[in-house]
Design an enzyme around this catalytic site. Sequence first.
Site, PDB file in Angstrom:
ATOM      1  N   GLU A  12       4.945  29.550  67.568  1.00 13.34           N
ATOM      2  CA  GLU A  12       4.920  30.607  67.861  1.00 13.34           C
ATOM      3  C   GLU A  12       3.578  31.723  67.542  1.00 13.34           C
ATOM      4  O   GLU A  12       3.060  32.468  67.900  1.00 13.34           O
ATOM      5  CB  GLU A  12       6.204  31.953  66.912  1.00 13.34           C
ATOM      6  CG  GLU A  12       7.535  31.391  67.534  1.00 13.34           C
ATOM      7  CD  GLU A  12       7.762  29.686  67.408  1.00 13.34           C
ATOM      8  OE1 GLU A  12       7.073  29.248  66.201  1.00 13.34           O
ATOM      9  OE2 GLU A  12       8.996  29.431  67.072  1.00 13.34           O
ATOM     10  N   PHE A  35      22.319  33.047  59.313  1.00  9.18           N
ATOM     11  CA  PHE A  35      21.331  31.718  59.616  1.00  9.18           C
ATOM     12  C   PHE A  35      20.430  33.063  60.688  1.00  9.18           C
ATOM     13  O   PHE A  35      20.541  33.666  61.608  1.00  9.18           O
ATOM     14  CB  PHE A  35      22.182  31.279  60.633  1.00  9.18           C
ATOM     15  CG  PHE A  35      21.531  29.507  60.693  1.00  9.18           C
ATOM     16  CD1 PHE A  35      20.729  28.911  59.904  1.00  9.18           C
ATOM     17  CD2 PHE A  35      21.476  30.300  62.324  1.00  9.18           C
ATOM     18  CE1 PHE A  35      20.062  28.011  60.581  1.00  9.18           C
ATOM     19  CE2 PHE A  35      20.221  28.636  62.528  1.00  9.18           C
ATOM     20  CZ  PHE A  35      19.850  27.890  61.735  1.00  9.18           C
ATOM     21  N   GLN A  36      19.031  32.236  60.237  1.00 13.25           N
ATOM     22  CA  GLN A  36      18.042  32.916  61.162  1.00 13.25           C
ATOM     23  C   GLN A  36      17.670  34.566  60.883  1.00 13.25           C
ATOM     24  O   GLN A  36      17.605  34.808  61.605  1.00 13.25           O
ATOM     25  CB  GLN A  36      18.105  32.146  61.910  1.00 13.25           C
ATOM     26  CG  GLN A  36      17.929  30.455  61.872  1.00 13.25           C
ATOM     27  CD  GLN A  36      17.038  29.279  63.057  1.00 13.25           C
ATOM     28  OE1 GLN A  36      17.063  30.421  64.528  1.00 13.25           O
ATOM     29  NE2 GLN A  36      16.784  29.083  62.831  1.00 13.25           N
ATOM     30  N   MET A  81     -17.276  26.930  56.135  1.00 16.19           N
ATOM     31  CA  MET A  81     -18.239  27.600  55.613  1.00 16.19           C
ATOM     32  C   MET A  81     -17.770  28.060  54.494  1.00 16.19           C
ATOM     33  O   MET A  81     -18.722  28.476  53.136  1.00 16.19           O
ATOM     34  CB  MET A  81     -17.660  29.010  56.079  1.00 16.19           C
ATOM     35  CG  MET A  81     -17.991  30.144  55.814  1.00 16.19           C
ATOM     36  SD  MET A  81     -19.250  30.527  55.607  1.00 16.19           S
ATOM     37  CE  MET A  81     -19.578  31.475  57.210  1.00 16.19           C
TER      38      MET A  81
END
Length: 601
Positions: free
Chosen positions: A48, A110-111, A507
């Site tokens: 995602e 759930f979720q 960096m």
Amino acid sequence: MSGSEILVACLEREGVDTIFAYPGGASMEIHQALTRSKKIRTVLPRHEQGGAFAAEGYARATGRAGVCMATSGPGATNLVTGIADAYMDSVPLVAITGQVPQAMIGRGAFQETDIYGMTLPVVKHSYLITDINDIPRIVQEAFYLAQTGRPGPVLIDLPKNVQQNRTQPVFPKGPWFRGYRPDPHASDLELNEIIGLIEKSERPLLYIGGGIITGNASEELRRFVEATRIPVTSTIMGCGAFPETHPLSLRWLGMHGAAFANWAVSGEFEPRTNPSEPMKKIAHGADLLLAFGVRFDDRVTGKVDKFCESGTIVHIDIDPSEINKNKPANLPIVSDIKYALGRLAGMVKERPIEKKFTAWHEQIAAWKQKAPFGYHVTDEVMKSQHMRDHLKGKESEVILPQMVVETLYELTQGDAILTTGVGQHQMWTAQFYKFKHPRQLLTSAGLGAMGYGYPAALGAKVACPDRQVVDIDGDGSFLMNVQELATAHIEKIAAKAIILNNQHLGMVMQWEDKFYQGNRGHTYLGDPGQRQQIYPDYITMAKSFNVPCERVMYKKDLRAAMQRMLDSDEPFVLDVIVPYTEHVVPFIPANRTVADMIWKA
Ligand SMILES: Cc1ncc(C[n+]2csc(CCOP(=O)(O)OP(=O)(O)O)c2C)c(N)n1
Ligand SMILES: [Mg+2]
């Protein structure tokens, strides 16, 4: 129609042609409806976060809202970095999340995740839809808010039962909000004030940012600059807003920006190594700073009270909350910048500025001569572990990262759309590629999110299939969303990636070298037991995705390999091995001043 079908119809009405969406239990209803859409292409990212970055790439390349979607819970939380990135860089993004059924909200279902609450500080606006009849109005508002005024991300959280409910939709006429005025215009009084300040000034300078690009004001800016002969420096977000090849361009400023741009803003000082020493001025910087569509970010200003300390500051921004936020302005104006610059250009055409600013132009030319962006093969490179591990006997064939960007600039004639990860390679990309047009450099500037480059390139390539789109990435950053090679191959999105592979988190390593005596705190990415090996092996990795990949170690091979990459009509990865010893210069350490700038390459 079901709620899901209404949502898809609304997206079609907004002109959406692509959505980057990853399914799950709480959003599969919407995916079912998407399979029936003839207007919308659904691209399945492999994570995602990749989907959110791809939507941003689409948005940054076009100016139109990018759209991404995820299921509830972990799908939704995986979007958060992309949403935060869009917020920091003012990118129009509509993020849609499935939510557990309303009856389950608050029960630890759930979720279930409160994505509305979780993203509150990083959205321009957000919605939790509780009534199917609200879908058309809310989608319309979401796109309107994301794309108008100062653009930004808007979240729509849609519970599963609302997706499944059925109703006859009514599509509203147009969005309207009390108190939301996305198009403020400067008054002539204010703009005349600016012209008066220019007439009085000896050393005026434009400091422009992403606002010029999101405001589509490049043309107006060019007219204003050519009428006034005021030199221009930009932020990284503003790269390309004014052609960097123009004689009046001072390229970009800030921590790793051009020394001449930083001097032009704040003046030139005797270099000091200790910040407690006094600052001794050698030459004056701007006496008038026209800060248009910028936000005085700390990566631009360094120690903010020393930034343009002796200049008059005019600040124009569309967002009143930016005014006096980081740096007080002498003349603050809330306005759409396209309007303000267009009007200013018209005014100075009617009543030309008398001043020629000759001495100022000469000073700037001298500074440009003194400290151009540059590099050379240093002793440090010659003596480095990199040479012993990979280039023994072929030291003269070493490829410096800057050369790679320069070569790409030549081979693409400066016309490619570039994306980047975050790190040294990002800074070299901005330094050694000159951007001629807006929306050419797509980079995570404000958030600085590693992993941005390749998915953003996919989004840009989907939006602009006829353009050459190249991600110049770091080995660390590229690995963070490497799974998107699958998206590229399966969806036939021919975005290219060049990895400036220094086997390090370059960096961070640079800061270790500067401030921690080079002590490595988990910044080596290779296999410590086998330093001669390049690890991980991107060639076999890309092969497993059916994406062509070549490794380049020697300078003599670079140009031809890069041309093969550019000529390919498939996605392509070019893994260029470069030494880790290079530091990005110029460098103004955080919260320090232009007197502390290290600028000799
Ligand atoms: C998601 C994320 N995690 C950590 C950082 C901190 N960080 C900034 S630059 C950098 C190194 C990046 O390494 P690489 O992608 O290889 O680029 P290089 O600097 O070597 O060119 C790190 C770890 C970040 N910006 N983003
Ligand atoms: Mg690296």
